[in-house]
Design a protein around this motif. Structure first.
Motif, PDB file in Angstrom:
ATOM      1  N   GLU A 133     -10.693  -5.751  46.923  1.00  0.00           N
ATOM      2  CA  GLU A 133      -9.917  -5.776  45.684  1.00  0.00           C
ATOM      3  C   GLU A 133      -9.597  -7.188  45.223  1.00  0.00           C
ATOM      4  O   GLU A 133      -8.840  -7.385  44.282  1.00  0.00           O
ATOM      5  N   GLY A 134     -10.156  -8.193  45.873  1.00  0.00           N
ATOM      6  CA  GLY A 134      -9.943  -9.575  45.463  1.00  0.00           C
ATOM      7  C   GLY A 134      -9.701 -10.490  46.645  1.00  0.00           C
ATOM      8  O   GLY A 134      -9.349 -10.045  47.738  1.00  0.00           O
ATOM      9  N   SER A 135      -9.873 -11.767  46.417  1.00  0.00           N
ATOM     10  CA  SER A 135      -9.709 -12.758  47.470  1.00  0.00           C
ATOM     11  C   SER A 135      -8.243 -12.830  47.906  1.00  0.00           C
ATOM     12  O   SER A 135      -7.327 -12.850  47.078  1.00  0.00           O
ATOM     13  N   GLN A 136      -8.033 -12.868  49.203  1.00  0.00           N
ATOM     14  CA  GLN A 136      -6.692 -12.942  49.779  1.00  0.00           C
ATOM     15  C   GLN A 136      -6.499 -14.326  50.401  1.00  0.00           C
ATOM     16  O   GLN A 136      -7.283 -14.736  51.259  1.00  0.00           O
ATOM     17  N   SER A 137      -5.475 -15.026  49.974  1.00  0.00           N
ATOM     18  CA  SER A 137      -5.222 -16.363  50.506  1.00  0.00           C
ATOM     19  C   SER A 137      -4.480 -16.274  51.831  1.00  0.00           C
ATOM     20  O   SER A 137      -3.930 -15.226  52.188  1.00  0.00           O
ATOM     21  N   GLU A 138      -4.449 -17.383  52.553  1.00  0.00           N
ATOM     22  CA  GLU A 138      -3.673 -17.411  53.793  1.00  0.00           C
ATOM     23  C   GLU A 138      -2.208 -17.186  53.459  1.00  0.00           C
ATOM     24  O   GLU A 138      -1.717 -17.608  52.421  1.00  0.00           O
ATOM     25  N   GLN A 139      -1.494 -16.516  54.356  1.00  0.00           N
ATOM     26  CA  GLN A 139      -0.102 -16.181  54.065  1.00  0.00           C
ATOM     27  C   GLN A 139       0.655 -15.941  55.360  1.00  0.00           C
ATOM     28  O   GLN A 139       0.118 -15.381  56.317  1.00  0.00           O
ATOM     29  N   ARG A 140       1.898 -16.355  55.355  1.00  0.00           N
ATOM     30  CA  ARG A 140       2.755 -16.132  56.508  1.00  0.00           C
ATOM     31  C   ARG A 140       3.762 -15.035  56.178  1.00  0.00           C
ATOM     32  O   ARG A 140       4.420 -15.068  55.129  1.00  0.00           O
ATOM     33  N   VAL A 141       3.907 -14.063  57.082  1.00  0.00           N
ATOM     34  CA  VAL A 141       4.804 -12.941  56.852  1.00  0.00           C
ATOM     35  C   VAL A 141       5.494 -12.560  58.160  1.00  0.00           C
ATOM     36  O   VAL A 141       5.048 -12.921  59.248  1.00  0.00           O
ATOM     37  N   MET A 142       6.569 -11.802  58.008  1.00  0.00           N
ATOM     38  CA  MET A 142       7.275 -11.211  59.149  1.00  0.00           C
ATOM     39  C   MET A 142       7.161  -9.694  59.006  1.00  0.00           C
ATOM     40  O   MET A 142       7.571  -9.127  57.989  1.00  0.00           O
ATOM     41  N   ASP A 157      10.277 -16.456  52.009  1.00  0.00           N
ATOM     42  CA  ASP A 157      11.361 -16.591  51.029  1.00  0.00           C
ATOM     43  C   ASP A 157      12.241 -15.350  50.953  1.00  0.00           C
ATOM     44  O   ASP A 157      13.143 -15.262  50.112  1.00  0.00           O
ATOM     45  N   GLY A 158      12.001 -14.367  51.818  1.00  0.00           N
ATOM     46  CA  GLY A 158      12.817 -13.164  51.861  1.00  0.00           C
ATOM     47  C   GLY A 158      12.313 -12.025  51.008  1.00  0.00           C
ATOM     48  O   GLY A 158      12.824 -10.905  51.094  1.00  0.00           O
ATOM     49  N   ARG A 159      11.290 -12.250  50.216  1.00  0.00           N
ATOM     50  CA  ARG A 159      10.767 -11.200  49.354  1.00  0.00           C
ATOM     51  C   ARG A 159       9.968 -10.190  50.170  1.00  0.00           C
ATOM     52  O   ARG A 159       9.130 -10.557  50.982  1.00  0.00           O
ATOM     53  N   GLN A 160      10.251  -8.893  49.936  1.00  0.00           N
ATOM     54  CA  GLN A 160       9.511  -7.846  50.639  1.00  0.00           C
ATOM     55  C   GLN A 160       8.239  -7.487  49.876  1.00  0.00           C
ATOM     56  O   GLN A 160       8.234  -7.433  48.637  1.00  0.00           O
ATOM     57  N   LEU A 161       7.169  -7.248  50.605  1.00  0.00           N
ATOM     58  CA  LEU A 161       5.885  -6.920  50.012  1.00  0.00           C
ATOM     59  C   LEU A 161       5.661  -5.417  50.053  1.00  0.00           C
ATOM     60  O   LEU A 161       5.977  -4.751  51.036  1.00  0.00           O
ATOM     61  N   ALA A 162       5.109  -4.878  48.954  1.00  0.00           N
ATOM     62  CA  ALA A 162       4.815  -3.446  48.897  1.00  0.00           C
ATOM     63  C   ALA A 162       3.657  -3.097  49.814  1.00  0.00           C
ATOM     64  O   ALA A 162       3.659  -2.050  50.469  1.00  0.00           O
ATOM     65  N   VAL A 163       2.655  -3.970  49.879  1.00  0.00           N
ATOM     66  CA  VAL A 163       1.510  -3.753  50.758  1.00  0.00           C
ATOM     67  C   VAL A 163       0.931  -5.108  51.140  1.00  0.00           C
ATOM     68  O   VAL A 163       0.935  -6.051  50.335  1.00  0.00           O
TER      69      VAL A 163
END
Length: 775
Positions: A133-142, A157-163
């Motif tokens: 569905e598209g290029s995914q960049s590097e990302q840090r998550v908890m 930054d505290g933002r929650q991701l839907a997926v």
């Protein structure tokens, strides 16, 4: 007057010699002119020939460099794990996924490819990757977990991701007939130290020469003469590239001259960076059985199991070290030799100032850090790849896999596949202690996307041959019963889980006048039993009585709507499983039950991208509601009762704190052992039998279910949530006659029921007293 006589006096000797010298000089000058003319013409011819040949070579080089340099194998990927709140993914499963993908566990992630973990959280620095569905960049998550699975995914930054998607595992590459395998990596993604090490080791004057280095040739000649043998080559990287691209390894003067000429042309036409990128992706790096490993990108995966950008300094040095002789420096066969060569490369880097002393000491004292197994280079999935190729040919045509650089994304779950393979191998060892020659086929689906999560087609999962997961057609036995009962429960005004069914002898005639008298496994008749009891104990006679009351055509319709795609005979014996199927076909219909009655065709291929990473559009079948959600829920509940106290009770005892659903099946004379079951995440269909259709002396619970039980040991199940639809309520039914009653009545059992049809009798069915009538 007389004429004077001619003088007979001879000319002086000096004059004579002078004349002779003049004559000789004239002759010599003519010869030289003729020689010069000859050599001039020959030189001109040679020059014209060389120029013409150079133009010819230039065209060959241009076609190669400016067109498609390589035929890149089609890349086959597994599923991309989707993380979202309430996703049925356990903490341990996610850790296993990270290890499978080559992530490093550290105390505090500092770079891409690292993670840390506590009991309920995972701090992850994900790699960039190409998602369908598209290029995914590097990302840090908890990622936070609870007892149901994933609780939330949060950015720094505290933002929650839907997926949030994880990169899929590269399963294999479909190579062409040349046997070359490579994974293209652009030059900007190659670590700078790899390039520095390459130039220090192979071609220090790369940026100074014009394709050929006379000084390097003279130096090599001097070194080789001094050593008395060939210890150093004089070829530049450009010459090596010319040889690898266009020539053979045969050592002749003609080939060497052609190599030099092509190197000069390549250097003239293209930049040094373009030449380096081509070399880094072309160089031969080792052998994976029949496949030759080319390029740094694939070599990084081949030796270390992770992308080249994540390699340590010592690992980067090893990639350059192995170029000199991939077989001679094979690290699995000759670890000491490989390490010595790596250390030499590191020393050259230090001497050139590219590494300081401390970095050098740390690197040379580091282990090679190879993958665990030399053989675990790519996944051996013959049964699954059969299905992938079949689907690709049906959707896109047989030529798709011949295209360069396509990416095929599949539904395969590598962890489920590993668990399935181990379960089959271990169980088959036990079942074949005596020479039974028992075989197996297994299909596991992902309940949420109707994709094939795992497939095993033989008791030896890596066997390339007859695929029993898809090809066999054997009687499915009692696995047909849930669809008989689903047909009944779809009529909630007539049938409930408490409805009594006749368990009495019955004799039926077919169209040819032959009679059939079905028997229960225990050879007993109980007179009358509740519908749920008949289901969980897999009673044959009540099932036949029920099916005949419903009508065979209606039962067949339920099967077909659920995804059974082959003809079903309209004989009563069909009600006990006298219809032939495969694990794949069984997985399809039980996927429908597990997915709350929604039919979606099973698939292995989810997306295909072309060599420009553009999605190739294909037809996707829409989902259909084959079984009413309330009916599907009641069947799920009944299958859970099979595990708790029915024919699969042994499975329930093995996992007492996990809610599972299952159904055993056995064909006549114990020829075929079947099991179908599911937890919150996966649906599994398993067959055990013999290829010659002889007796196995196994029941569904002792053969196929044993494989499923081992599967769950290898892959901890997630408890089935069994969330009832809004029109399901808790009903109370008389234990004797199945009448709906109130909760306060005596001798009642509580069972789920459809609200609209649950009408309990007043006063528990007793006459009203005078005071009840008054008040």
């Amino acid at each position: 007057m007389t004429k004077p006589k001619a003088s007979t006096k001879k000319p002086p000797a000096k004059a004579k010699n002078k004349t002779k010298a003049k004559t000789k000089k004239t002759v010599s000058s003519g010869v030289l002119r003729r020689i010069w003319s000859f050599f001039w013409k020959v030189a001109l011819i040679i020059l014209v020939a060389v120029c013409s040949y150079g133009i010819y070579l230039d065209q060959i080089i241009a076609r190669k460099f400016e067109g498609q340099k390589w035929h890149l194998p089609a890349q086959i990927y597994g599923r991309s794990m989707a993380l979202y709140p309430s996703a049925a993914i356990s903490h341990q499963q996610f850790i296993s996924e990270l290890k499978l993908l080559g992530y490093r566990k550290v105390r505090h992630p500092q770079q891409v490819g690292e993670f840390s973990a506590s009991k309920t959280k995972v701090d992850l620095w994900r790699r960039p990757f190409q998602h369908p569905e598209g290029s995914q960049s590097e990302q840090r998550v908890m990622i936070s977990f609870d007892s149901l699975g994933i609780n939330k995914v949060t950015r720094p930054d505290g933002r929650q991701l839907a997926v949030f998607y994880m990169e899929p595992k590269l399963l294999d590459r479909i190579i062409t007939n040349d046997g070359q395998d490579r994974l293209f990596v652009p030059s900007e993604k190659i670590p700078p130290l790899v390039v520095k090490a390459l130039l220090q080791t192979e071609d220090r004057d790369f940026y100074l020469h014009h394709g050929v280095s006379p000084l390097a040739i003279l130096r090599a000649v001097f070194v080789n003469i001094s050593a008395g043998r060939t210890v150093q080559g004089g070829s530049t990287l450009t010459q090596q590239l010319a040889k690898n691209f266009f020539l053979t390894s045969k050592r002749t003067l003609v080939r060497k001259a052609r190599e030099a000429l092509m190197a000069i042309i390549i250097d003239y036409r293209y930049s040094k960076n373009e030449i380096l990128e081509a070399y880094l992706n072309e160089v031969y790096m080792g052998q994976d059985k029949s496949r030759s490993v080319h390029g740094m990108g694939l070599a990084s995966q081949f030796y270390f199991g992770r992308p080249i950008r994540e390699l340590s300094l010592s690992q980067q040095a090893f990639l350059v070290a192995v170029i000199k002789g991939p077989s001679y420096y094979n690290p699995w066969r000759n670890p000491e030799r490989a390490q010595q060569r790596r250390d030499l490369v590191l020393r050259l880097l230090m001497e050139a100032g590219d590494l300081n002393v401390q970095q050098y000491r740390v690197a040379v004292n580091s282990p090679l850090g190879l993958r665990n197994s030399e053989r675990d280079v790519r996944s051996k999935l013959p049964a699954f790849f059969d299905l992938v190729k079949q689907e690709l040919a049906q959707r896109y045509g047989p030529e798709l896999l011949k295209q360069s650089g396509i990416k095929v994304y599949t539904s395969l779950d590598p962890l489920a596949q590993k668990a399935a393979e181990k379960a089959v191998i271990d169980t088959m060892k036990r079942l074949n202690k005596q020479p039974q020659n028992v075989q197996a086929g297994m299909v596991v689906t992902d309940k949420y996307n109707a994709g094939i999560a795992a497939m095993v087609g033989d008791r030896r999962p890596d066997y390339r041959g007859y695929n029993r997961a898809m090809t066999i057609r054997r009687p499915i036995g009692s696995l047909v019963k849930p669809f008989v009962y689903a047909t009944a429960l779809a009529k909630p005004n007539v049938y409930t889980l408490a409805t009594p069914l006749a368990d009495q002898p019955i004799t039926l005639k077919n169209g040819k006048g032959k009679t059939w008298s079905p028997q229960n496994v225990d050879k007993k008749f109980l007179g009358q039993v509740p519908l749920l009891y008949a289901f969980k104990k897999s009673r044959n006679v009540p099932t036949v009585n029920l099916g005949m009351a419903l009508g065979l055509d209606n039962v067949v319709d339920t099967l077909m709507d659920s995804g059974w795609k082959e003809p079903v005979s309209g004989y009563p014996s069909m009600l006990l499983g006298a219809l032939n199927g495969s694990p794949y076909m069984v997985a399809q219909i039980f996927q429908t039950v597990a997915d709350n009655g929604r039919f979606r065709p099973l698939q292995a291929v989810t997306h295909v991208l072309d060599n420009q990473d553009k999605l190739i559009i294909t037809y996707q079948a829409d989902a259909e509601q084959a079984i009413d959600p309330s009916t599907a829920y009641l069947i799920q509940y009944a299958m859970n009762q099979v595990v708790q106290s029915g024919t699969a009770a042994r499975l329930g005892k093995a996992f007492p704190n996990t809610r599972l659903a299952g159904k055993t099946g056995t064909s006549n004379n114990n020829r075929d052992s079947w099991f179908a079951g599911f937890d919150e995440r996966n649906v599994a269909a398993i067959w055990v039998g013999k290829d010659d259709n002889s007796k196995t002396h196994l029941y569904g619970s002792s053969g196929a279910m044993a494989i499923y039980q081992n599967f769950l040991k290898n892959r901890a199940p997630i408890s089935l949530r069994l969330s009832p639809p809004s029109n399901i309520t808790t009903g109370y039914f008389d234990k004797t006659n199945g009448d709906a009653k109130q909760a306060s009545c005596e001798s009642v059992v509580s069972l789920p029921a459809v609200k609209q049809s649950y009408r309990p009798v007043e006063n528990c069915g007793k006459p009203l007293s005078w005071w009840q009538k008054v008040f």
